[in-house]
Design an enzyme around this catalytic site. Structure first.
Site, PDB file in Angstrom:
ATOM      1  N   ASP A 191       0.878  -1.161   0.000  1.00  0.00           N
ATOM      2  CA  ASP A 191       0.000   0.000   0.000  1.00  0.00           C
ATOM      3  C   ASP A 191       0.921   1.218   0.000  1.00  0.00           C
ATOM      4  O   ASP A 191       2.132   1.101   0.228  1.00  0.00           O
ATOM      5  CB  ASP A 191      -0.951   0.009   1.201  1.00  0.00           C
ATOM      6  CG  ASP A 191      -2.135   0.954   0.959  1.00  0.00           C
ATOM      7  OD1 ASP A 191      -2.053   1.786   0.026  1.00  0.00           O
ATOM      8  OD2 ASP A 191      -3.138   0.878   1.694  1.00  0.00           O
TER       9      ASP A 191
HETATM   10  C1  BGC Z   1      -4.974   3.381   0.078  1.00  0.00           C
HETATM   11  C2  BGC Z   1      -5.054   2.413  -1.086  1.00  0.00           C
HETATM   12  C3  BGC Z   1      -4.859   3.174  -2.378  1.00  0.00           C
HETATM   13  C4  BGC Z   1      -3.521   3.866  -2.325  1.00  0.00           C
HETATM   14  C5  BGC Z   1      -3.191   4.647  -3.570  1.00  0.00           C
HETATM   15  C6  BGC Z   1      -3.701   4.192   0.039  1.00  0.00           C
HETATM   16  O1  BGC Z   1      -3.697   5.180   1.001  1.00  0.00           O
HETATM   17  O2  BGC Z   1      -5.055   2.679   1.290  1.00  0.00           O
HETATM   18  O3  BGC Z   1      -6.300   1.755  -1.083  1.00  0.00           O
HETATM   19  O4  BGC Z   1      -4.972   2.309  -3.459  1.00  0.00           O
HETATM   20  O5  BGC Z   1      -3.510   4.781  -1.234  1.00  0.00           O
HETATM   21  O6  BGC Z   1      -3.999   5.749  -3.704  1.00  0.00           O
END
Ligand code: BGC
Length: 753
Positions: free
Chosen positions: A267
């Site tokens: 993530d």
């Molecule tokens: C979120 C993800 C997301 C990623 C990119 C993160 O903060 O938890 O679900 O895909 O950011 O935007």
């Protein structure tokens, strides 16, 4: 062969191979997918420098991981998100002004899963995959399949279900649909990522049995049945170790037991340790520096860049560890539009908007109807539409899942269009949303540190806006019928990044109380107009005890996408017969839920999942606790009858057969749900667990035979001490019906081995 000659041949073929590849949208690729066998990847890896290999396993901008230009290997381009391709960021973080990036805004994940229509899951994936491809994206960051453990999680709207079988079934179609377009799905967030409070550090303390029975199955199915090419590691820890580099989760289970040969993408900012990331399964590191040095990130400073290089060079870690990751990354590129041969994508086409409409039509859940619905437009001269959510736009809100839509039909617009000139509509806003930090928790530090217009209006807190309330009462009194549209919101105008409050990433709700004085408003409307239909938006339920008894009709609309207003109007006026079913239990208060009553939520540094496998209806039904609307429940304008249950065993399977008849006088769809219970077991087992379902559409008077096969997984449990799946011979009760609380057909099978 002389080594130099070999290298130049490999280089030549690699360059020829990769040089025909471009990452430009809409370009027909010229290489046949089958022409690159795995051994060619090995040859290619053998000519890469360590720096080149490392560039493939960490970010090169906000949403790309690096390529190797010397070898013609492009970057991988990724994009959120689960219900539409997010706006363009360029190489930075902020939305690009004037980009050509409008996309189809689909109903959110929980609305898709409320359809209980697996084929729609596939079609939904096709739209996403095709639009991602058209926008030049190789990976779509979805679906979000985390189990809905507490109704307070601010991201529940992105997720699918409180039930692992249901989440798995809906996720598989989605993944296949996306990937059949050549776009890699990235199934997130692995695993036990069930809250936003302290999301970067919270440690979920959860048993292996609960992991395998509740929190893993949707991921496992996405990998084994959906063939997912990538998985996103989560922010949180599980039992003491960060999930993105978790030895048990990634190495033992995902890549070991399940045979996952795809890429574990972190993530954004979830890698916390170089050694662990190298050894425990992380294949691509994204986002790290964006959180630390937001405006000028140094991608070489990533854990899987210069820090990893040092460990290889000083001999702490063997370079083969990097090679293995690079091979996975190249494989994903080769499977997907990054390097594979795929047809061009499409964006904002009518068929995608039609699909958005269909999912909304089937995903809205009619929960109460004392005969008010469907409304008859011929019998109504004046219709009051009351409530801020009747005109609010939702697409560009909620956090990373936001979408810039070509258009978004609000409920008021949908209703206006449907009734035309025949009915006079009077709109009253009724209440005014406001931003109040004290009304939610988990306000993530990365957001708090940004400058923002935080219009904190505590003066309005928890009470209705008296002027709007009074206006609404007068409008309601003067109308023949009322449609109230309220519920949760995501987003607060004026917040940076369009993020916002309540139903949004990086925060959890405090409780389920209706905000902004809506409870009082509904009560007052009900007093002056007995023909009031309540429509609520939101990723979860609200407390209902103070307004539901007096309310004749209640439709739950989630966040229904760009055609949501059309679908809401069609259901309210009967142009569409509702067929959505709840994928979560609606209890009155958050305190009733097992994560709060038995376990912990949101915990403090650690969060104990003491309720274990008893999540959602598994808990309510096993403990005989009454809820307002049970899992699997949803009304129709027609009636269905289940009869003639037949259970047969053949080829290690149990076949569940019954007849489903539409006994009413209009066409409609029903979901046949099959639940299993082991009567005597050596461990505690829930009184029912969903193990099969099928949605069918029937004309009035029509019958059909439902046939659902249950394999051994439907009867097995994960043994808490032996740590393996076990099927214990014995008697199993099988129940079939239209909701977890309405299972008229019951039978027993005896499994001998
Ligand atoms: C979120 C993800 C997301 C990623 C990119 C993160 O903060 O938890 O679900 O895909 O950011 O935007």
């Amino acid at each position: 062969m002389n080594t130099k000659l070999f290298i130049s041949i490999v280089l030549l073929s690699a360059t020829t191979f990769f040089s025909c590849q471009t990452n430009t949208k809409n370009k027909q690729m010229t290489i046949d997918k089958t022409s690159v066998p795995a051994e060619k990847l090995d040859s290619l890896i053998s000519v890469m420098t360590l720096d080149e290999k490392l560039s493939l396993i960490h970010a090169s901008s906000s949403f790309t991981s690096g390529g190797v230009s010397r070898l013609g290997i492009p970057e991988i381009v990724m994009s959120d998100g689960p219900h539409g391709v997010r706006h363009e960021h360029g190489r930075g973080w902020y939305a690009l002004e004037d980009a050509d990036d409008k996309a189809t805004y689909l109903p959110v994940g929980i609305c898709l899963s409320s359809t209980w229509n697996k084929a729609l899951g596939y079609d939904y994936g096709v739209v996403l995959g095709s639009e991602a491809k058209e926008r030049g994206k190789n990976v779509i960051l979805g679906p979000g399949v985390n189990i809905i453990r507490s109704p307070l999680n601010g991201r529940n709207f992105e997720y699918l279900s409180e039930d692992p079988f249901h989440a798995a079934a809906m996720a598989v179609g989605y993944v296949k649909g996306v990937q059949d377009q050549g776009t890699a799905a990235c199934v997130k967030h692995f695993a036990a990522n069930n809250q936003e409070t302290d999301r970067h550090n919270i440690d979920a303390i959860v048993s292996k049995r609960a992991l395998h029975e509740i929190y893993f199955p949707a991921f496992k199915a996405a990998v084994q049945d959906g063939g997912a090419w990538s998985i996103m590691g989560a922010y949180n820890k599980v039992n003491g170790q960060y999930t993105t580099h978790h030895e048990y989760l990634n190495n033992v289970v995902l890549k070991g037991e399940w045979g996952f040969d795809g890429v574990v993408i972190s993530d954004w900012g979830s890698v916390k340790d170089t050694r662990e990331a190298l050894l425990f399964g992380t294949d691509i590191e994204m986002g790290t520096e964006l959180l630390k040095s937001f405006s000028n990130p140094d991608y070489n400073d990533f854990y899987l860049a210069k820090h990893a290089k040092k460990m290889i060079e000083d001999g702490t870690i063997d370079e083969s560890v990097i090679d293995e990751k690079v091979k996975r990354v190249l494989t994903l590129m080769y499977r997907s539009t990054a390097l594979g041969n795929h047809s061009p994508g499409k964006r904002n086409v009518p068929e995608h908007q039609q699909l958005a409409l269909k999912v909304a039509q089937e995903g809205l859940v009619l929960l109460k109807n004392d005969g008010l619905l469907p409304l008859d437009k011929k019998a109504i001269k004046t219709l009051a539409v009351i409530g801020h959510n009747a005109t609010r736009l939702f697409a560009e809100r909620g956090g990373s899942s936001q979408v810039k839509p070509l258009y978004e039909i609000t409920p008021l617009e949908g209703i206006q269009k449907l009734v035309g000139d025949q009915v006079e509509i009077i709109f009253a806003e009724g209440y005014e949303p406001y931003y109040d930090e004290s009304l939610f928790r988990g306000y993530a530090s990365e957001v708090a540190s940004q400058s923002r217009d935080n219009k904190k209006s505590t003066d309005l807190a928890k009470t209705a806006n008296a002027k709007l309330l009074q206006e609404a009462i007068e409008v309601a009194r003067s109308a023949d019928a009322v449609i109230f549209v309220g519920g949760w919101i995501h987003g607060h105008d004026g917040m940076p990044w369009g993020e916002g409050t309540y139903d949004a990433e990086a925060r959890d709700k405090l409780n389920l109380k209706l905000l902004f004085g809506q409870e009082e408003l509904i009560q007052e409307i009900n007093k002056v107009n007995k023909k009031t239909a309540v429509v609520l938006m939101g990723g979860s339920n609200v407390e209902m005890k103070n307004w539901l008894p007096e309310t004749p009709a209640y439709l739950h609309a989630w966040y229904p996408g760009m055609e949501g207003g059309t679908a809401i109007a069609q259901v309210l006026f009967g142009d569409i017969n509702p067929s959505g079913k709840l994928p979560v239990t609606f209890a009155n208060s958050h305190e009733d839920y097992p994560s709060h009553a038995v376990g912990e939520f949101p915990g403090n540094k650690t969060v104990q999942y003491t309720e274990d496998i008893y999540v959602g209806y598994r808990y309510f039904d096993s403990k005989n606790i009454e809820v307002v609307f049970p899992f699997g429940f949803g009304l129709s304008y027609t009636n269905f009858d289940f009869s003639g249950l037949k259970l047969t065993q053949k080829d290690k399977k149990v076949f569940v057969e019954c007849t489903l008849t539409n006994t009413g006088n209009r066409a409609g769809a029903e979901v046949a749900q099959v639940y299993v219970h082991q009567k005597v077991a050596s461990v505690d087992r829930p009184v029912k667990e969903l193990k099969g379902f099928e949605k069918v559409t029937l004309n009035p008077g029509e019958s059909t035979t439902i046939s659902i096969a249950l394999d051994e997984s439907a009867f097995s449990f994960y043994h808490p001490e032996k740590l393996v799946w076990i099927l214990e011979p014995g008697l199993f009760e099988i129940s079939v019906g239209s909701a977890s609380n309405n299972l008229p057909l019951k039978g027993t099978v005896e499994l001998t081995q």
